[in-house]
Enzyme design. Structure first.
Site, PDB file in Angstrom:
ATOM      1  N   LYS A 144      -8.745 -10.502 -10.429  1.00  0.00           N
ATOM      2  CA  LYS A 144      -9.619  -9.213 -10.212  1.00  0.00           C
ATOM      3  C   LYS A 144      -9.325  -8.638  -8.845  1.00  0.00           C
ATOM      4  O   LYS A 144     -10.338  -8.720  -8.100  1.00  0.00           O
ATOM      5  CB  LYS A 144     -10.917  -9.447 -10.752  1.00  0.00           C
ATOM      6  CG  LYS A 144     -11.652  -8.260 -11.287  1.00  0.00           C
ATOM      7  CD  LYS A 144     -12.793  -8.574 -12.046  1.00  0.00           C
ATOM      8  CE  LYS A 144     -13.812  -7.219 -12.385  1.00  0.00           C
ATOM      9  NZ  LYS A 144     -13.215  -6.160 -12.922  1.00  0.00           N
TER      10      LYS A 144
HETATM   11  N1  PMP Z   1      -9.696  -6.029 -17.820  1.00  0.00           N
HETATM   12  C1  PMP Z   1     -10.196  -5.677 -16.806  1.00  0.00           C
HETATM   13  C2  PMP Z   1      -8.700  -4.992 -15.800  1.00  0.00           C
HETATM   14  C3  PMP Z   1     -11.160  -5.272 -16.132  1.00  0.00           C
HETATM   15  O1  PMP Z   1     -11.483  -4.769 -14.941  1.00  0.00           O
HETATM   16  C4  PMP Z   1     -12.341  -5.825 -16.970  1.00  0.00           C
HETATM   17  C5  PMP Z   1     -13.744  -5.576 -16.539  1.00  0.00           C
HETATM   18  N2  PMP Z   1     -13.851  -6.741 -15.714  1.00  0.00           N
HETATM   19  C6  PMP Z   1     -12.026  -6.404 -18.402  1.00  0.00           C
HETATM   20  C7  PMP Z   1     -10.540  -6.562 -18.679  1.00  0.00           C
HETATM   21  C8  PMP Z   1     -13.050  -6.936 -18.813  1.00  0.00           C
HETATM   22  O2  PMP Z   1     -13.705  -8.291 -18.471  1.00  0.00           O
HETATM   23  P1  PMP Z   1     -14.951  -8.708 -18.432  1.00  0.00           P
HETATM   24  O3  PMP Z   1     -15.411  -8.892 -19.982  1.00  0.00           O
HETATM   25  O4  PMP Z   1     -15.099  -9.968 -17.875  1.00  0.00           O
HETATM   26  O5  PMP Z   1     -15.887  -7.684 -18.017  1.00  0.00           O
END
Ligand code: PMP
Length: 307
Positions: free
Chosen positions: A157
């Protein structure tokens, strides 16, 4: 968004959010060299407390993001969890919140190579709905492709990588869609701009596999567990063709901010009758109760901060 009076964790202590500032020469500002998390805290259904959803799993992912970026974490997962709970408590929130920890390259210099210095900042803000309204959203397949694992890995991320998603999200809005779906260079489905995707076909859930250049979402994992354990629904994790988007019985996006967002149409093909399908509706309802501490079996997913 209310910012007055909020505290952030910055340079090793809690400070007023207004004082949590970095230089414009900071490496992370110049080159996007930071990794982050997005975590939600919910007012518990019983009132009073804030329940932070899957706090540890988010910090474990931050640790993996650091590893991919070859960053030495300054704090371990336990310390980050503790610092976050202390910060949420100090802010005395009366509403749902969003927590944004960022580990960033803090050297103040021109020059793209990574150096040792890393800092951690944690910001918490009140947070309501992320998507505009409750009606199913429209998706458009983006002309922007998801970045490849060997270019800018979606598994990490990384702040700078959100340029890819920002381009796609803005293009989608400009074309009259609510959100974008990104394909990989090979033409298969990856994810939405900040959310993972599930389809329903013939009573089974389908979601792109972890090799599809996507972020391994915490909500994706939670939904898969709830679907299997509570609904007895099978989940297929595999390559997804673009045209499967058009013939799905149901579809929904998942993510910390968006939670469970039913999809009404994709590239203007209406799914079912355009309303949330039965499996989507059940998972949305169940997820909503789990995050507010109403399903005791999943109480370990909530970190309770007493109000
Ligand atoms: N994909 C991306 C690119 C994201 O930024 C997020 C948000 N964090 C998600 C998927 C979903 O991840 P999560 O369920 O951990 O928030």
């Amino acid at each position: 968004m209310k910012k007055d009076g909020l505290l952030a964790y910055f340079k090793g202590q809690q400070v007023p959010l207004a004082d949590a500032k970095v230089s414009v020469l900071t490496h992370a500002f110049l080159y996007g060299t930071a990794v982050f998390e997005g975590i939600r805290g919910y007012r518990s259904a019983a009132g009073g407390d804030v329940l932070i959803f899957r706090l540890r799993e988010h910090y474990q992912r931050l640790e993996r993001s650091c590893r991919i970026l070859d960053m030495q974490p300054t704090h371990d997962v336990d310390s980050l969890c503790r610092l976050t709970v202390e910060l949420v408590r100090a802010n005395r929130f009366q509403e749902d919140i969003y927590i944004r920890p960022i580990a960033y390259k803090s050297a103040e210099r021109i020059g793209v190579h990574l150096s040792e210095e890393t800092e951690v900042v944690i910001v918490t803000v009140p947070f309501g709905k992320y998507l505009e309204d409750e009606k199913p959203i429209s998706l458009g397949v983006s002309s922007w492709r998801r970045t490849e694992d060997n270019a800018i890995p979606g598994r990490a991320k990384v702040n700078g990588s959100y340029v890819n998603l920002a381009l796609a999200a803005s293009e989608a809005r400009g074309a009259g869609f609510d959100e974008a779906i990104l394909l990989n260079e090979d033409g298969h489905v990856s994810e939405a701009a900040g959310m993972n995707l599930f389809l329903v076909r013939d009573g089974r859930l389908i979601t792109p596999g972890v090799s599809a250049n996507l972020l391994e979402g915490v909500t994706r994992d939670s939904i898969r567990t709830l679907a299997v354990e509570e609904l007895g629904v099978k989940v297929e994790e595999r390559q997804v063709d673009r045209t499967e988007l058009y013939v799905a019985d149901e579809a929904f996006l998942v993510g910390t901010a968006a939670q469970v967002a039913p999809v009404g149409s994709i590239d203007r093909r209406v799914l079912g009758d355009g309303k949330p399908g039965p499996i989507t509706a059940r998972l949305k309802d169940l997820y909503g109760r789990v995050v507010r501490g109403q399903v005791s079996k999943y109480a370990s997913w909530n970190t309770r901060v007493a109000g």
